[in-house]
Write a protein that holds these residues in place. Sequence first.
Motif, short mmCIF file in Angstrom:
data_model
loop_
_atom_site.label_atom_id
_atom_site.label_comp_id
_atom_site.label_asym_id
_atom_site.label_seq_id
_atom_site.Cartn_x
_atom_site.Cartn_y
_atom_site.Cartn_z
N GLN A 1 35.50 -21.95 29.19
CA GLN A 1 35.76 -20.55 28.88
C GLN A 1 36.98 -20.07 29.62
O GLN A 1 37.54 -18.93 29.01
N THR A 2 37.61 -20.69 30.37
CA THR A 2 38.87 -20.18 31.18
C THR A 2 40.09 -20.33 30.02
O THR A 2 41.02 -19.38 30.36
N ALA A 3 40.01 -21.06 29.20
CA ALA A 3 40.99 -21.08 28.13
C ALA A 3 40.87 -19.81 27.19
O ALA A 3 41.81 -19.46 26.15
N LEU B 1 37.94 -30.36 21.85
CA LEU B 1 36.53 -30.25 22.16
C LEU B 1 36.29 -29.98 23.62
O LEU B 1 35.38 -28.87 23.99
N ASP B 2 37.09 -30.43 24.47
CA ASP B 2 37.05 -30.21 25.89
C ASP B 2 37.63 -28.69 26.21
O ASP B 2 36.63 -27.96 27.06
N ARG B 3 38.58 -28.27 25.42
CA ARG B 3 39.13 -26.65 25.78
C ARG B 3 37.95 -25.92 25.00
O ARG B 3 37.60 -24.68 25.37
N ALA B 4 37.17 -26.28 24.16
CA ALA B 4 36.19 -25.34 23.39
C ALA B 4 34.82 -25.02 24.22
O ALA B 4 34.23 -24.29 24.10
N GLU C 1 33.23 -22.78 19.92
CA GLU C 1 31.97 -23.75 20.00
C GLU C 1 30.75 -22.99 20.44
O GLU C 1 29.67 -23.24 19.84
N PHE C 2 31.14 -21.93 21.53
CA PHE C 2 29.91 -21.16 21.70
C PHE C 2 29.55 -20.06 20.77
O PHE C 2 28.37 -19.86 20.43
N GLN C 3 30.63 -19.74 19.98
CA GLN C 3 30.27 -19.02 18.72
C GLN C 3 29.44 -19.67 17.66
O GLN C 3 28.54 -19.12 17.17
N ARG C 4 29.91 -20.75 17.55
CA ARG C 4 29.04 -21.72 16.55
C ARG C 4 27.77 -22.23 17.03
O ARG C 4 26.85 -21.90 16.21
N GLN C 5 27.59 -22.63 18.42
CA GLN C 5 26.07 -22.46 18.91
C GLN C 5 25.18 -21.54 18.45
O GLN C 5 24.15 -21.50 18.38
N ALA C 6 25.52 -20.32 18.99
CA ALA C 6 24.84 -19.14 18.74
C ALA C 6 24.62 -18.94 16.95
O ALA C 6 23.26 -18.63 17.08
N ARG C 7 25.44 -19.06 16.49
CA ARG C 7 25.20 -18.87 15.05
C ARG C 7 24.23 -19.96 14.38
O ARG C 7 23.18 -19.41 13.88
N GLU C 8 24.36 -21.08 14.96
CA GLU C 8 23.28 -22.28 14.25
C GLU C 8 21.96 -22.09 14.87
O GLU C 8 21.01 -22.40 14.19
N PHE C 9 22.03 -21.70 16.20
CA PHE C 9 20.73 -21.48 16.82
C PHE C 9 20.03 -20.25 16.22
O PHE C 9 18.67 -20.19 15.81
N ALA C 10 20.78 -19.11 16.07
CA ALA C 10 20.12 -17.95 15.23
C ALA C 10 19.68 -18.36 13.79
O ALA C 10 18.66 -17.97 13.42
N GLY C 11 20.55 -18.95 12.87
CA GLY C 11 19.86 -19.78 11.80
C GLY C 11 18.62 -20.53 11.85
O GLY C 11 17.95 -20.52 11.09
N ALA D 1 7.62 -16.40 20.64
CA ALA D 1 8.36 -15.21 20.76
C ALA D 1 9.37 -14.79 19.94
O ALA D 1 10.38 -15.82 19.52
N PRO D 2 9.77 -13.43 19.64
CA PRO D 2 11.09 -13.37 18.97
C PRO D 2 12.27 -13.33 19.82
O PRO D 2 12.08 -13.23 21.33
N VAL D 3 13.30 -13.74 19.29
CA VAL D 3 14.62 -14.02 20.37
C VAL D 3 15.68 -13.02 19.73
O VAL D 3 15.99 -13.18 18.51
N VAL D 4 16.46 -12.49 20.64
CA VAL D 4 17.74 -11.98 20.30
C VAL D 4 18.80 -12.84 20.89
O VAL D 4 18.72 -13.41 21.83
N VAL D 5 19.61 -13.34 19.90
CA VAL D 5 20.90 -14.15 20.15
C VAL D 5 22.20 -13.31 19.96
O VAL D 5 22.34 -12.62 19.13
N ALA D 6 23.04 -13.74 21.17
CA ALA D 6 24.12 -12.90 20.94
C ALA D 6 25.38 -13.69 21.59
O ALA D 6 25.45 -14.72 22.17
N TYR D 7 26.59 -13.26 21.09
CA TYR D 7 27.95 -13.77 21.56
C TYR D 7 28.99 -12.87 21.65
O TYR D 7 29.03 -11.91 20.77
N GLY D 8 30.21 -13.16 22.32
CA GLY D 8 31.26 -12.41 22.19
C GLY D 8 32.35 -12.56 21.03
O GLY D 8 32.36 -13.89 20.68
N GLU D 9 32.92 -11.63 20.42
CA GLU D 9 33.88 -11.99 19.58
C GLU D 9 34.91 -13.02 19.86
O GLU D 9 35.69 -13.76 19.19
N HIS D 10 35.41 -12.89 21.24
CA HIS D 10 36.28 -13.79 21.65
C HIS D 10 35.67 -14.79 22.66
O HIS D 10 36.38 -15.44 23.65
N ASP D 11 34.38 -15.26 22.69
CA ASP D 11 33.73 -16.46 23.01
C ASP D 11 34.53 -17.73 22.47
O ASP D 11 35.35 -17.74 21.38
N SER D 12 34.46 -18.81 23.22
CA SER D 12 35.15 -19.92 22.45
C SER D 12 34.45 -20.07 21.28
O SER D 12 33.40 -20.02 20.90
#
Length: 286
Positions: free
Chosen positions: A19-21, A13-16, A232-242, A219-230
């Motif tokens: 971002q340096t990892a 979890l700490d590693r996730a 947890e940052f990918q999960r956070q984005a997907r769940e927020f978008a949902g 307001a409408p919101v655009v959510v984005a993340y990188g394919e090589h994000d950690s």
Amino acid sequence: MAKVFLDYDQAALDRAYDQTAWAPNMQEVLQRRAAASAAVRARLAPRSFAYGPTEVERLDVYLTTRPSAPIMVFLHGGAWRGGDARAQAYAAETFTQAGAHWVVPEFATVMDVGLDGMVAQVRRAVAWVAQHAASFAGDPGRIYVGGHSSGGHLAANVLVTDWVGEFGLPPDIVKGGLCVSGMYDLRAVRLSARSSYVKFDDRIEHELSPQHHLDRLSAPVVVAYGEHDSPEFQRQAREFAGALQRADRLRGLLVGAGLNHFEMPETLARAGGLLGRAVLELMRLA
């Protein structure tokens, strides 16, 4: 090893949340963005304004020549403890050339004012922009807010602000948002190594997890993340978008193919880039 969140043990979890990892070229990208920002600042010479009572509470305005122009307020990242406004000029020309002002507030670190203090400052910055837009030929009826990483968390909190109760402003002063590679539910973050410098408690976790307050979002919101994000940052984005989709506030979920956490914001600096195009379309400037 004991699981502390989902399938993560403490080390994972700490590693996730580090971002340096996941981005071995982090320093190279940050240096590239800083150099691009210095060049843009030399060309555009932003105006600086105080938006609050402390020395750090200032913002830079990169001006377009368009009269009564829309405004993009961008909040920088840095794990809540780093980053600076000057290094966010790299995307300014994309927006000024398209006919929008690019506004970048500076704010204190979490070690100085706590997470609630940071949220209070960026909300105050956006309120100042709404109240003083006419002073730099901006349109107070067309304010948009975005942020990256910890700035994405701050931007999401701006989007769920009680503008009437806190500032006496209309509830819809922000017309759209961009949240890039941010954190929107602080439960996992609180359990991670970030709690070594962020003073979490139950109130902070609940009140500053914007995903729990979408009833205040207009307001409408655009959510984005990188394919090589950690992960947890990918999960956070997907769940927020949902959650945004269920609230009928999701404008789009974008994934930067081949891009890591630090490369994603660079796509703001091109009108045809992934984020540049999405925001200009959101602002109806594409």
